[in-house]
Design an enzyme around this catalytic site. Sequence first.
Site, PDB file in Angstrom:
ATOM      1  CD  GLU A 330      -2.897  -0.906   2.392  1.00  0.00           C
ATOM      2  OE1 GLU A 330      -4.070  -1.425   2.409  1.00  0.00           O
ATOM      3  OE2 GLU A 330      -2.709  -0.437   3.663  1.00  0.00           O
ATOM      4  CB  CYS A 331       0.952   4.250  -0.106  1.00  0.00           C
ATOM      5  SG  CYS A 331       1.252   5.793  -0.303  1.00  0.00           S
ATOM      6  N   GLY A 332       3.532   3.612   0.267  1.00  0.00           N
ATOM      7  CA  GLY A 332       5.067   3.352   0.560  1.00  0.00           C
ATOM      8  C   GLY A 332       5.475   1.791   0.251  1.00  0.00           C
TER       9      GLY A 332
END
Length: 444
Positions: A330-332
Site C-alpha cells: 500500500e502506497c509506500g
Amino acid sequence: MSLSPQTPGLLIAAPASGTGKTTVMLGLLAALRERGLQVQPFKNGPDYIDPAFHRAASGRWSFNLDTWAMPEAMLDGMLAVAEGADLVLAEGSMGLFDGVAAPGATGNGASADLAARMGWPVVLVIDASGQAQTAAAVALGLARFRPEVTVAGVILNRIASPRHEALVRTGMAEAGITVLGVLPKRAGIAMPERHLGLVQAEEQPALQALIAEAAALMREGVDLDALLAAATTGAKSAPEQKIIPPGQRIALARDAAFSFVYPHLLHGWRAAGAEVLPFSPLGDEAPDPLADVCWLPGGYPELHGATLAQADRFRNGLRAFAETKPVHGECGGYMAMGEAIVDKDGNRHRMAGLLGLVTSFEKRKMHLGYRCATLAQTIPGHAAGSLLRGHEFHYSTILSQPDAQLANVTDATGAPVEETGSTRLQPGGGLSTGTFFHLIAPAP
C-alpha cells in the site's frame, strides 16, 4: 462483545485544523489515566498517525472510526474495543463539519457525523489567538449548525493574558457556551510536523515528556470533573464485525519506513485467528518464508531510499517469497515493490523489482482523498470484483507503471483516479499487487 450502554463518550473537535486538538487530546488522555481511569481513544477519519500517539498517552490501542468508508455494522461494532473502559474519548479531524461532498457508507466523514451517530457530545478546542469575543460567535455557530450535534462546551487555547481570558469568557457567557478549560500559549509542546503531517510516535524521542507536559497543562487549565460530567452514553451497540485477514500467517513489514497500517485491520486480523509476523526492511530482514502472505504497508520509504537499496537480504528474501506467494503493498509499500524510487534530490534508489513501478519525489504533487476501488484482480483477502473503500495521501509522481491495472479507482465523488494500482504474476505463480490507497473497509 459490544459497547456497554453505560460507557460515556466525548468527541474533541475544533473549527479548523491547527487549533491544538491533538495536544489537548493527548493531555486529556494522560491526565485522566493518572486519575486511574481507563479511557478508550478513537480517531475520526483516515488518519494513521494520531492513533499511535493516543496509545502512548492512554495505554490502550486507538482505532479509526470513519463514517465515509466504514459500513454501519463495522462502525458500530468497532465500539466493542471500549469494553471495560470508563470513558470513550474520540479526536476529530479538520473542522467539526468538514467532510467530502458526497456521502459514503454511513456519512460524509465529518467529525460531526460521528458525534451524531454515536451520541457523543462535542468539546470544541477554540484557538482564541488574534480574537476575543468573536470566538464566542464561532462557537455559537458550530453549536447551532446541526441540531443533532450537541456542543458540551469549549476549551480555550492559546490565551495570551488574564485580560484576554476575561474578554473571551465574557463572549462565551453571552452566547451561553460553557467554558470547560483555558490554556495559555505554550509553544514548547507543539507537535512537530512532516510532509505527511505529524511525525510518527516512534520518531518522537521525547514523546513521554511531551505527553507529561500536555497532561500537566490539562490538569492546570481544564475542569476535568466538569468534562467527565459532560460525557454521555451513546445508544449504539453491535457485535464486532469480522474482518477477513489476507492470510493465516501474515509477514508484515514494520519499521520507520513501513508503519502506516490501520489499527482496526491488525486488530481484526488477529481477532480472526491470523498470526502477524513483523519484520524490518530497514534492518535488512526478509519476510518469514513460512508465512502465507506478505503485506507491505505505507510509510516513508522515500526517506530511506539508500538504506533500502542496500538491503540485499530483504530484497532477495522478498523476491524469493513472491515467487510462489502473494505480496501486497500500500502506497509506500507499493513503491518499495517497484523498480525504483527517485528521492527529492533526484537520486534514484533500487527497490525490490516485483513490479515495474518507478516513482519520484523530485517534483512533489499531492494526491489526497478517499478512494473507491473495484478490483480487476484478486488481492490477499479480497476477490476480483470486490468494491473497497480507502484513502490516498502521498506526494509521489509516477514515472513508469508498465504492469496490468489492478483496479478501477474513483474518488469520493465518483470521478476516475489515474492511480489504479498494479498487478504482476511472478514466474513461480506468486501474485504481486499494489495500490496507492490504504484499505479501510470493503463496501457493504
